[in-house]
Write a protein that holds these residues in place. Sequence first.
Motif: not given
Length: 331
Positions: A18-23, A78-83, A85-86, A88-94
Amino acid sequence: MEAAPSSSSTSTSTSSGGSVTFYDFLDRMRNPASLDLVRSIKSFIVSFSFYTPNPDNDGKKVQDFYLSMEAAIMEHPLWAAATFEELDSAMEGLEKYVMTKLFSRTFASVPEDAKIDREVSEKICLLQTFLKPEHLDIPAVLHNEASWLLAEKELQKINTFKAPREKLLCIMNCCRVINNLLLNASMSENHALAGLDDFLPVLIYVTIKANPPQLHSNLKFIQLYRRQAKLVSEAAYYFTNLVSAKTFIVDLNGKSLSMDEIKFEESMQAARLTQTNRATQIETSPTLQGQTDPTPTRMHDKEKDTSEETILCSIYASSPHVREMMHMSDA
């Protein structure tokens, strides 16, 4: 009966992943190209804080904001080529960022929440004095104090976190311990699993033993503010079972248990009398005053929050628009 979802592990980290996702989310927000997203987030948090608390409306506002921000992030350079999972991680961080900022405004936001929390906790305290596993028809093969204690500890962690995801993970970790107990019993003791008929009574007993702080408010907070797309499958199953456990405890009487109704009422009355006598002793004895703290995790919470805020401020001090975002007014 429906069997509980299986899990290969007994716990899921509520900090490392979770910390990795958040940071990672905050790191992208540091990029000057994210200024438009930062402004949207800040605007929502500030405007939300001005509304009079109304849990159902507040939940809808937050869920709608998640959806609008998800669309904005998906279309952002910034997320143009995001997977997937990436993203989803951004939304978890948000979610973690927004709900941490809005925690004091959204958690137990109406007086009724505190009232229900107190009533649930007080009833559990009474039940703890006499309730035994056999009263819930928990078979002897599932009597495992070590597993129960581990499940209790996981559930008791729920108040040390502010993000809905992390609170939900405490519930899932607790339930996975119980589920593994059932699976091990079925393999080593040749116990035929009865699905919910085995799982729910153990969860009820563990919940009573744990008496997790502000149980009602924590469940309500998760239901309202965890992204709805994530409150599905295993998470939904375990969450729903804890809601059922809480409801059972609230409505519990002599007819609910394998226990004589008169004996139940006598036990409850004796527990109330003991509780009243203890409270009287504390009020009249100077040496006992101040020794009981109903919320022992609060100091840990404060230290955790202070530490996190210090780290974030130091990391992003060089970024004006993120610094503005992180030090905005919390109404």
